[in-house]
Design an enzyme around this catalytic site. Structure first.
Site, short mmCIF file in Angstrom:
data_model
loop_
_atom_site.label_atom_id
_atom_site.label_comp_id
_atom_site.label_asym_id
_atom_site.label_seq_id
_atom_site.Cartn_x
_atom_site.Cartn_y
_atom_site.Cartn_z
N GLU A 1 40.39 45.45 26.66
CA GLU A 1 39.80 44.92 27.92
C GLU A 1 38.28 44.89 27.80
O GLU A 1 37.64 43.92 28.21
CB GLU A 1 40.21 45.82 29.09
N GLY B 1 43.96 52.62 33.13
CA GLY B 1 45.19 53.23 33.62
C GLY B 1 46.41 52.73 32.86
O GLY B 1 47.41 53.44 32.71
N GLY B 2 46.31 51.51 32.36
CA GLY B 2 47.39 50.92 31.58
C GLY B 2 47.19 51.06 30.08
O GLY B 2 47.89 50.42 29.28
N LYS C 1 38.52 51.81 34.20
CA LYS C 1 39.70 51.04 33.81
C LYS C 1 40.45 51.83 32.73
O LYS C 1 39.96 52.81 32.21
CB LYS C 1 39.30 49.67 33.26
N ASP D 1 40.91 50.48 38.08
CA ASP D 1 41.44 51.69 38.73
C ASP D 1 40.48 52.20 39.80
O ASP D 1 40.92 52.77 40.79
CB ASP D 1 41.68 52.77 37.67
N THR E 1 48.07 44.02 38.84
CA THR E 1 47.29 42.98 39.51
C THR E 1 47.06 41.81 38.55
O THR E 1 47.20 40.64 38.93
CB THR E 1 45.95 43.55 40.01
N GLY F 1 42.07 43.66 36.62
CA GLY F 1 42.07 44.66 37.68
C GLY F 1 41.19 45.85 37.31
O GLY F 1 40.46 45.82 36.32
O1 LIG Z 1 42.66 48.96 33.32
C1 LIG Z 1 43.80 48.57 33.49
C2 LIG Z 1 44.83 48.63 32.43
O2 LIG Z 1 44.37 49.30 31.28
C3 LIG Z 1 44.21 48.02 34.81
O3 LIG Z 1 43.36 46.97 35.13
C4 LIG Z 1 44.10 49.09 35.85
O4 LIG Z 1 44.86 50.22 35.43
C5 LIG Z 1 44.58 48.61 37.22
O5 LIG Z 1 45.96 48.40 37.16
P1 LIG Z 1 46.78 47.84 38.39
O6 LIG Z 1 46.34 46.44 38.62
O7 LIG Z 1 48.21 47.96 37.95
O8 LIG Z 1 46.49 48.73 39.58
#
Ligand SMILES: O=C(CO)[C@H](O)[C@H](O)COP(=O)(O)O
Length: 228
Positions: A107, A100-101, A98, A88, A35, A86
């Site tokens: 962040e 997931g990445g 948050k 999760d 996102t 973005g």
């Molecule tokens: O916290 C994050 C990365 O560390 C992202 O904001 C979260 O994983 C959402 O990712 P996406 O926009 O791909 O759904």
């Protein structure tokens, strides 16, 4: 609209939200993930209307630079007007999961510095209680087993994210099966475990505004006001 289209819609809404606030010396904080990537593409259209950005990951920095958008070291800037990222999961108080990445620590740092945190998410991220998405915890590699044992004592099931090294050189534990009813308290409790760098709960510093994409378009939800 499918999920990708909803992500695009909230990214465009975020660019429209920040556009009137931009001045020639403005620094924009930029998050990480699919996102946030779409937001970066929209931000490129606003190039020249602000000074530059700080990025929450090497990946986002690369994407920003590829668009010709200046990226500064956070230590080189005095002020970040707005942070767009973005999530999760989000609850009704705009407390988030948050990471997931795997970019949660940077962040959280940029979010802490920013005057305003604008979260962009599609409807699938909206939950009554946080914890269905496994909570990411960034750990110093040598403390991984110790931290995992402490997380089990808190009722979670930590799983080592194999093969992932964060931009800070650390490991990630994803904690399953938590029902997070007191996110601020749990965020502090996990951060107090020796060896934890930070965890993916953004509750003490939650989002100020959520742009939530759903079947009826993009809703603007402000912390403390709830969903209309
Ligand atoms: O916290 C994050 C990365 O560390 C992202 O904001 C979260 O994983 C959402 O990712 P996406 O926009 O791909 O759904």
């Amino acid at each position: 609209m499918n999920q990708d289209q909803l992500k695009r819609a909230v990214a465009e809404a975020a660019a429209a939200y920040i556009a009137p606030k931009l001045e020639s010396d403005t620094i924009v904080g930029v998050g990480t993930g699919s996102t946030a990537n779409l937001f970066i593409d929209c931000l490129a259209e606003l190039k020249g209307k602000f000074d530059g950005t700080v990025a929450s990951s090497e990946a986002s920095a690369e994407r920003l630079k590829a668009h010709g958008i200046p990226v500064y070291d956070l230590n080189a800037v005095d002020d970040v007007l707005v942070y767009v990222d973005g999530a999760d999961e989000t609850d009704a108080h705009l407390a988030l999961i948050k990471g997931g990445g795997a970019a949660l620590t940077r962040e959280k740092i940029v979010a802490a510095v920013a005057q305003e945190f604008v979260c962009i998410a599609d409807e699938s991220k909206w939950v009554p209680v946080l914890g269905n998405f496994p909570l990411p915890v960034e750990v110093i590699p040598m403390a991984r087993s110790h931290v995992a044992r402490e997380l089990v004592k808190l009722g979670g099931d930590p799983v080592y994210r194999q093969g992932v090294v964060t931009d800070n050189g650390n490991a990630i534990l994803d904690v399953h099966n938590l029902q997070i009813r007191t996110p601020i308290a749990l965020e502090e409790q996990i951060n107090n475990i020796v060896g934890v760098v930070t965890n993916g709960l953004f509750a003490a510093r939650n989002a100020d505004v959520l742009l939530l994409g759903g079947a009826n378009g993009v809703e603007t939800i402000r912390a403390g006001e709830g969903r209309k």
